[in-house]
Design an enzyme around this catalytic site. Structure first.
Site, mmCIF file in Angstrom:
data_model
loop_
_atom_site.group_PDB
_atom_site.id
_atom_site.type_symbol
_atom_site.label_atom_id
_atom_site.label_comp_id
_atom_site.label_asym_id
_atom_site.label_seq_id
_atom_site.Cartn_x
_atom_site.Cartn_y
_atom_site.Cartn_z
ATOM 1 C CG ASP A 11 -6.590 10.414 -2.633
ATOM 2 O OD1 ASP A 11 -6.543 11.663 -2.645
ATOM 3 O OD2 ASP A 11 -5.652 9.817 -3.031
ATOM 4 C CG ASP A 15 -5.530 11.578 -6.183
ATOM 5 O OD1 ASP A 15 -6.822 11.335 -5.754
ATOM 6 O OD2 ASP A 15 -4.515 11.370 -5.350
ATOM 7 C CG HIS A 30 -1.034 9.177 1.968
ATOM 8 N ND1 HIS A 30 -1.640 8.052 2.051
ATOM 9 C CD2 HIS A 30 -1.195 9.791 0.663
ATOM 10 C CE1 HIS A 30 -1.813 8.002 0.698
ATOM 11 N NE2 HIS A 30 -1.624 8.750 -0.062
#
Lengths: 432, 555
Positions: free
Chosen positions: A172, A261, A137
């Site tokens: 992800d 995740d 990110h």
């Protein structure tokens, strides 16, 4: 790639010993937990194990702005009040708190990714693994979503020195916005991200219409999904998309971000993948036989993150590992079942329909066809001899020898891991 | 013109959606500014003296213009008073600057650019760009609908007051009106400030590879046969058993234990097994697990530290366990967490906590504070960004959000009791300095107030004791992190009193039973083993007495 690829695994023993702050879901300790399982399954005996290089300011500034990196280097919980302006400027404080050792942490995971890239470039290994990396990110000028330095971008920039086309795959649950943004205008990197999208889900980007721009148009592929994805459906979209992407784009190296995740029961995620289902993605990508850089990423239920990445280390090594978790110092974390593959599915209903998935696949396919119709500059750009140049570099005896000589060098007893710059931590052990 | 354009456009960001639309062209201008950082100077040089003069005239005119006219000129219809003020101040401050000549003008321009956080404009720019190509009108209007709906709720105020990035220098009023970040759909930004610089063509490594010698190979499996390695490890293991004392002398079972260090030693010895074994023997102290070497004193100091500072390992290191690095503390914490010691520790603190909730304000709330850290973390103060999910990954964290009650379900009575706090809060959070510190501020009483408010069904803003927060901020000279805040708040009796009175008063308002209920159910969740007495407490009103007597027993 041979049946048993040469795997270089990087792990810095200190990387797990950071703490984002009370109540923060990102726990670097999961890397230590993963390493502990990898060790106790004996997987480290099957691969080269490295204590990685630590990235310098210079390395980080290959992508990030100097101001930002300088701030990361100087800020600490003790002097944070002097940086109020920078905190908001660089989006540091909330998702991305200032914690003790923040710069060292960034330096460790970035260094390990960078080193993986260098090893792939030098053909020192077929697959490089860094579970501490994958912080997708982070932006050029700011931290975001628990990520400070974007090691992936820096690693890809290194790969681009040698590779005309780099494929980035992101599994992800969050969109790989930092990487996509960094390479939004270039055709030399294709970013493919599978993620949950919509309804306020972080980071809010990753629409299927985000295709890239200018030269990079059609070189950003996004597969936005709804919550509750299960193994079967995930694979039904992942496999064909990746196959097509590789067919059309012909990458020379792949970077795979394995954010955990997207597993079921994740503290922040809402997919329903099993550990095997997640690992299947790694298997699919690996079977293309291209040089591969495998990175970690998100993952907020520690025990499952460790299970998942350990299993995937086994997948990478073609090693079957038992379901029973071997005795280790963190064993208690894996109770009550102490299995590698517990049932981690949730009652979350799968909100994706077959039609929706089919529509997505069709769309990706149509976009990829655009890419074939308009021959990219890069594909013409690469002179044929450059490829053979790659080959001459393939076995560079100097490099390997240097390294081996270095490692064979006899050191004083007890001096494990130490180099000239690092003598603070381990000394303690000896003294006691 | 670019100067004022940028200034106005950014300050207008805070206005309502309609004005946003009016300002789309200015967003374009901003794109221009940001994209061409290098060409900006050129542009300035190119524009002749006359255009500068024109500009100066314009600016001067603007400077003299009454605000209303100025606002009308820039399309401000119904801006709030704060907004007007802001735009006035910005244009006023602009004109004297610019009348001093080009040099100062460009520097003021830079200042504006640097003062404005890039993200502030990013969405705008990107949205603009995309609306040209991909995005259709529908989405735009959707977004506006969303905006309106969100801004009508109370969280909006909180949100806006926070989401101003980097405008420390500007008025806080400016931030209150800032809205566009509420849209959840974000887009990728384009510009030199966002993309990586991709090297041209392919290059070749020089003679000395960049990082080759800085890493360290610890083990290479290709050099030796698996069986040999296994034998070696067995021998090493035997050696350890022979030489070691204490815990290490306990046989660990038939399977071959992996020993990273032994393997590294083997590699160092060029895979010569005998040499490695010999050198291993020579080592005076067998390398052992550093964790086993913690002394009792260190352990108890660590626990006291944890009790005092929560999971702030830096403060524990500074004040309690100087002999260990922060990293070691973190490592130790995760090992310790799964030991009996931890259970004892947690039980103790839980008992203290229960005592406290039954007699609010009597017991030292430090203990309870720590307990809050043990059990699901307390909702960290209404977090700016938690209200703005797009900006916060944390938003999705159920461990945090489960304590965040729904706005809609507030019980009228109690909610209204807390109203004044509400408004106070807004003012406070609007202060830019508070914003950065806020997430880390966690006062001991906070968890408690949170709980109580939760019982009352209060929504987010309700349960923050804002006055306390500001006091904490100003009192502590180092607002660095959680524990320092803790310190300052305990040091200040004023704050303490405030908290106590607050929690007591709210406890009075809420039926006492509910408070017991809440706490006990929370405990039950966190530790089933400890649930017995707690469960009985949660059964109903009658049980309150029970738990009291249980309390007496435990005391």
């Amino acid at each position: 790639m041979p049946i048993n690829p040469v795997v270089a695994y990087s792990y810095d023993p200190d990387v797990g010993n950071f703490h984002y702050g009370a109540g923060h879901p990102m726990k670097p300790q999961r890397i230590a937990l993963t390493h502990c399982l990898v060790m106790h399954y004996g997987l480290h005996k099957k691969m080269q194990v490295y204590r990685p290089y630590r990235a310098s300011v210079h390395d980080m500034c290959r992508f990030h702005s100097e101001d930002y990196i300088d701030f990361l280097m100087r800020v600490s919980p003790q002097n944070v009040q002097n940086f109020t302006k920078q905190l908001s400027m660089f989006n540091v404080g909330d998702d991305c708190p200032v914690f003790d050792g923040i710069y060292d942490f960034c330096s460790m995971y970035t260094g390990a990714t960078l080193e993986g890239s260098v090893k792939l470039n030098n053909n020192d290994c077929d697959i490089a693994v860094n579970w501490s990396g994958g912080l997708h990110h982070a932006k050029k000028f700011e931290a975001s979503g628990f990520c400070y330095v974007n090691d992936i971008v820096i690693g890809i920039l290194e790969l681009l020195k040698y590779h005309p086309r780099v494929l980035y795959i992101d599994i992800d649950i969050h969109h790989g916005d930092g990487v996509q943004e960094a390479f939004y205008l270039t055709d030399r990197v294709m970013t493919v991200s599978f993620h949950k999208y919509g309804n306020y889900f972080f980071p809010g980007t990753g629409d299927m219409y985000e295709l890239g721009a200018e030269c990079g148009r059609y070189y950003s592929v996004n597969v936005p999904l709804r919550e509750g994805m299960d193994d079967q459906m995930y694979m039904s979209v992942f496999k064909p998309v990746i196959q097509q992407v590789i067919e059309f784009y012909q990458p020379t190296v792949i970077v795979l971000q394995c954010g955990a995740d997207s597993l079921g029961s994740d503290r922040l995620g809402c997919f329903n993948l099993s550990i095997k289902g997640h690992g299947e993605c790694v298997k699919v990508v690996k079977e293309f036989g291209l040089p591969l850089l495998v990175l970690g990423g998100g993952g907020y239920t520690k025990r499952n993150v460790a299970r998942c990445w350990t299993y995937e280390t086994g997948v990478i090594l073609n090693e079957e590992i038992s379901n029973e978790i071997p005795y280790n110092e963190y064993l208690e974390y894996f109770g009550p079942d102490f299995n590698l593959h517990p049932d981690i599915s949730t009652k979350q209903e799968n909100q994706n329909t077959k039609q929706y998935i089919e529509g997505l696949k069709q769309m990706v396919h149509d976009n990829l066809k655009q890419l074939a119709c308009s021959p990219s500059v890069e594909m013409q750009d690469v002179p044929p001899d450059l490829l053979s140049l790659d080959n001459t570099e393939e076995q560079n005896p100097d490099i390997t020898n240097n390294q081996y000589d270095n490692d064979k060098r006899i050191e004083a007893n007890n001096e494990f891991y130490d180099d000239d710059k690092d003598n603070d931590k381990d000394e303690g052990i000896i003294e006691v | 013109m670019a100067t004022t354009g940028t200034g106005e456009a950014t300050s207008s960001n805070g206005s309502s959606p309609e004005t946003d639309q009016d300002f789309d062209p200015s967003a374009d201008m901003m794109v221009h500014d940001y994209d061409d950082e290098r060409t900006m100077e050129e542009e300035e040089n190119m524009s002749g003296a006359e255009s500068v003069a024109d500009e100066l005239n314009d600016l001067e005119k603007e400077g003299d213009m009454p605000i209303e006219q100025l606002l009308a000129m820039y399309g401000y219809g119904g801006g709030s008073a704060g907004e007007k003020e802001d735009s006035q101040s910005s244009s006023n401050s602009m004109s004297p600057d610019s009348s001093q000549g080009q040099d100062t003008r460009s520097s003021s321009e830079e200042e504006i650019l640097s003062n404005q956080d890039l993200t502030l404009d990013k969405d705008e720019i990107a949205r603009d760009l995309l609306s040209n190509s991909d995005e259709n009108e529908d989405k735009e209007t959707d977004v506006h609908d969303l905006l309106n709906s969100v801004s009508s709720s109370q969280t909006a105020r909180l949100l806006r007051s926070h989401s101003q990035p980097g405008s420390e220098d500007s008025d806080s009023e400016d931030d209150i009106d800032y809205k566009p970040e509420e849209e959840w759909k974000k887009t990728i930004s384009v510009g030199s400030a966002y993309q990586a610089v991709v090297p041209e063509g392919l290059s070749k490594y020089g003679d000395a590879p960049a990082y080759e010698n800085e890493d360290r190979l610890l083990w290479d499996p290709t050099k030796m046969d698996d069986n040999d390695v296994e034998k070696y490890l067995q021998e090493i293991h035997l050696q350890i058993l022979q030489t070691s004392v204490g815990v290490n002398a306990i046989p660990t079972g038939a399977h071959v234990r992996d020993d990273e260090q032994a393997l590294y030693l083997l590699l160092q010895c060029g895979h010569n097994k005998e040499e490695a074994l010999r050198r291993r023997k020579m080592q005076a102290i067998p390398p052992t697990d550093p964790m086993s070497l913690w002394s009792e004193e260190e352990c108890s100091n660590f626990e006291t530290g944890l009790r005092f500072y929560g999971k702030d390992f830096y403060l524990i290191h500074q004040n309690k366990v100087k002999t260990r690095s922060v990293g070691e503390l973190v490592q130790f914490y995760y090992l310790w967490k799964k030991t009996e010691r931890h259970d004892i520790f947690a039980n103790k603190t839980r008992l203290e906590k229960r005592r406290y909730t039954l007699h609010p304000g009597v017991t030292d709330y430090m203990e309870r504070f720590l307990d809050d850290q043990e059990t699901p973390p307390p909702p960290p103060v209404p977090r700016d960004r938690s209200a703005s999910p797009v900006h916060s990954l944390l938003f999705g964290d159920p461990k945090r959000s489960h304590l965040k009650p729904h706005t809609e379900h507030g019980i009228g009575d109690h909610a209204s009791n807390f109203q004044p706090i509400d408004t106070e809060l807004d003012i406070n959070t609007a202060l830019p300095t508070v914003q950065c510190v806020e997430p880390k501020v966690r006062d001991p009483a906070e968890g408690d107030t949170n709980n109580i408010c939760l019982q009352n069904g209060l929504h987010e803003e309700g349960y923050v004791p804002p006055a306390k927060k500001v006091k904490t901020d100003t009192l502590s000279d180092s607002i660095s992190d959680l524990p320092s805040d803790l310190h300052s708040s305990t040091a200040s009796t004023e704050t303490q009193n405030h908290i106590d009175s607050l929690s007591i008063s709210s406890a009075e308002k809420a039926p006492p039973v509910t408070s017991v209920d809440k706490v006990s159910s929370e405990k039950y969740k966190s530790s089933p083993s400890n649930s017995q007495p707690v469960l009985s407490v949660s059964l109903g009103k009658v049980e309150l007495g029970h738990s009291r007597s249980a309390e007496a027993v435990s005391q």
